[in-house]
Motif scaffolding. Structure first.
Motif, PDB file in Angstrom:
ATOM      1  N   PRO A 188       0.839  -1.204   0.000  1.00  0.00           N
ATOM      2  CA  PRO A 188       0.000   0.000   0.000  1.00  0.00           C
ATOM      3  C   PRO A 188       0.870   1.249   0.000  1.00  0.00           C
ATOM      4  N   PHE A 189       0.215   2.399  -0.069  1.00  0.00           N
ATOM      5  CA  PHE A 189       0.926   3.676  -0.004  1.00  0.00           C
ATOM      6  C   PHE A 189       1.832   3.654   1.227  1.00  0.00           C
ATOM      7  N   PRO A 190       3.111   4.003   1.077  1.00  0.00           N
ATOM      8  CA  PRO A 190       4.055   3.894   2.202  1.00  0.00           C
ATOM      9  C   PRO A 190       3.653   4.725   3.418  1.00  0.00           C
ATOM     10  N   GLN A 191       3.979   4.203   4.580  1.00  0.00           N
ATOM     11  CA  GLN A 191       3.749   4.898   5.840  1.00  0.00           C
ATOM     12  C   GLN A 191       4.960   5.766   6.164  1.00  0.00           C
TER      13      GLN A 191
ATOM     14  N   PRO B 108      -5.747   2.186  -1.996  1.00  0.00           N
ATOM     15  CA  PRO B 108      -6.148   3.589  -2.144  1.00  0.00           C
ATOM     16  C   PRO B 108      -5.005   4.560  -1.854  1.00  0.00           C
ATOM     17  N   VAL B 109      -5.115   5.738  -2.442  1.00  0.00           N
ATOM     18  CA  VAL B 109      -4.270   6.862  -2.061  1.00  0.00           C
ATOM     19  C   VAL B 109      -4.888   7.382  -0.767  1.00  0.00           C
ATOM     20  N   PRO B 110      -4.088   7.628   0.270  1.00  0.00           N
ATOM     21  CA  PRO B 110      -4.667   8.053   1.560  1.00  0.00           C
ATOM     22  C   PRO B 110      -5.568   9.285   1.411  1.00  0.00           C
TER      23      PRO B 110
ATOM     24  N   LEU C  95       2.753   9.299  -8.766  1.00  0.00           N
ATOM     25  CA  LEU C  95       2.277   7.970  -8.384  1.00  0.00           C
ATOM     26  C   LEU C  95       2.001   7.114  -9.614  1.00  0.00           C
ATOM     27  N   SER C  96       2.463   7.538 -10.776  1.00  0.00           N
ATOM     28  CA  SER C  96       2.134   6.877 -12.037  1.00  0.00           C
ATOM     29  C   SER C  96       2.698   5.454 -12.127  1.00  0.00           C
ATOM     30  N   TYR C  97       2.047   4.673 -12.980  1.00  0.00           N
ATOM     31  CA  TYR C  97       2.458   3.299 -13.285  1.00  0.00           C
ATOM     32  C   TYR C  97       2.562   2.437 -12.033  1.00  0.00           C
ATOM     33  N   ASN C  98       1.487   2.426 -11.282  1.00  0.00           N
ATOM     34  CA  ASN C  98       1.321   1.550 -10.129  1.00  0.00           C
ATOM     35  C   ASN C  98      -0.049   0.901 -10.260  1.00  0.00           C
ATOM     36  N   ARG C  99      -0.574   0.409  -9.162  1.00  0.00           N
ATOM     37  CA  ARG C  99      -1.897  -0.186  -9.162  1.00  0.00           C
ATOM     38  C   ARG C  99      -2.783   0.447  -8.093  1.00  0.00           C
ATOM     39  N   PHE C 100      -2.589   1.754  -7.872  1.00  0.00           N
ATOM     40  CA  PHE C 100      -3.443   2.448  -6.910  1.00  0.00           C
ATOM     41  C   PHE C 100      -4.882   2.394  -7.421  1.00  0.00           C
ATOM     42  N   SER C 101      -5.826   2.256  -6.501  1.00  0.00           N
ATOM     43  CA  SER C 101      -7.238   2.129  -6.886  1.00  0.00           C
ATOM     44  C   SER C 101      -8.103   2.986  -5.967  1.00  0.00           C
ATOM     45  N   GLY C 102      -9.370   3.065  -6.327  1.00  0.00           N
ATOM     46  CA  GLY C 102     -10.298   3.869  -5.552  1.00  0.00           C
ATOM     47  C   GLY C 102     -10.399   5.267  -6.140  1.00  0.00           C
ATOM     48  N   SER C 103     -11.037   6.127  -5.402  1.00  0.00           N
ATOM     49  CA  SER C 103     -11.229   7.488  -5.917  1.00  0.00           C
ATOM     50  C   SER C 103     -10.032   8.363  -5.568  1.00  0.00           C
ATOM     51  N   ILE C 104      -9.845   9.386  -6.389  1.00  0.00           N
ATOM     52  CA  ILE C 104      -8.793  10.371  -6.141  1.00  0.00           C
ATOM     53  C   ILE C 104      -9.263  11.225  -4.961  1.00  0.00           C
TER      54      ILE C 104
ATOM     55  N   ASN D  93      -2.963   3.977 -13.374  1.00  0.00           N
ATOM     56  CA  ASN D  93      -3.409   3.366 -12.137  1.00  0.00           C
ATOM     57  C   ASN D  93      -4.861   2.972 -12.354  1.00  0.00           C
ATOM     58  N   GLN D  94      -5.517   2.472 -11.346  1.00  0.00           N
ATOM     59  CA  GLN D  94      -6.944   2.163 -11.450  1.00  0.00           C
ATOM     60  C   GLN D  94      -7.759   3.128 -10.597  1.00  0.00           C
ATOM     61  N   LEU D  95      -7.394   4.395 -10.664  1.00  0.00           N
ATOM     62  CA  LEU D  95      -8.087   5.424  -9.896  1.00  0.00           C
ATOM     63  C   LEU D  95      -9.350   5.871 -10.613  1.00  0.00           C
ATOM     64  N   SER D  96     -10.335   6.291  -9.840  1.00  0.00           N
ATOM     65  CA  SER D  96     -11.599   6.741 -10.424  1.00  0.00           C
ATOM     66  C   SER D  96     -11.878   8.177  -9.984  1.00  0.00           C
ATOM     67  N   GLY D  97     -12.745   8.826 -10.727  1.00  0.00           N
ATOM     68  CA  GLY D  97     -13.120  10.177 -10.405  1.00  0.00           C
ATOM     69  C   GLY D  97     -12.209  11.188 -11.072  1.00  0.00           C
ATOM     70  N   GLN D  98     -12.454  12.428 -10.736  1.00  0.00           N
ATOM     71  CA  GLN D  98     -11.687  13.517 -11.347  1.00  0.00           C
ATOM     72  C   GLN D  98     -10.682  14.067 -10.353  1.00  0.00           C
TER      73      GLN D  98
END
Length: 163
Positions: A87-90, A111-113, A128-137, A155-160
């Protein structure tokens, strides 16, 4: 005369504590990042050696760019193309001087936090390009007032992207 000496002493104490502040927080920042990612190629494990006490030692770490080589203050983390996963690094919010974060071309997912703007409010560039982040921006990205570069492609992000 005594008041002048007290003022000078206070000035030197405060100015030296700001140098320690960066070091005291940036080292735990990097330790937290290292512990929170899956480093399948062992790049961070082999190059991020926290056993040193010399000034500026973290500036020699792979992907760490410092403001000055004689300080332990992170200017940016460029962790692109290192085969990192998870996941997104802590912890990057503890790098108090960091203005750039590049996690591109890895296998980060999830998800992106949602509180990214609070955690990384000083960023001027975020890749954050060329990863597999998902969910809404996250809507909170609109609060990142210093952000000049944002790359979220592939990525697999949704929304604007928020205004």
């Amino acid at each position: 005369m005594a008041d002048d000496n007290k003022f000078l002493l206070l000035f030197f104490l405060l100015s030296s504590s700001s140098l320690c502040f960066g070091s005291e927080h940036d080292i735990p920042c990097l330790k937290s990042v290292q512990q929170s990612v899956i480093d399948t190629d062992g790049v961070l494990e082999s190059t991020w050696n926290f056993g040193s006490e010399t000034v500026g030692f973290i500036c020699q770490f792979t992907g760490v760019e410092c403001r000055h080589p004689d300080e332990n203050r992170v200017l940016s983390l460029r962790l692109d193309n290192l085969g990192l996963e998870g996941p997104f690094p802590q912890g990057p919010q503890y790098c108090s001087s960091m203005t750039g974060l590049d996690l591109s071309n890895n296998s980060f997912s999830g998800p992106v936090p949602t509180d990214i703007s609070w955690k990384l409010q000083q960023l001027t560039s975020l890749d954050l390009s060329y990863n597999r982040f998902s969910g809404s921006i996250p809507q909170s990205m609109s609060n990142m007032i210093y952000l000049n570069l944002l790359n979220l492609q592939h990525n697999q992000l949704s929304g604007q992207i928020p205004p």
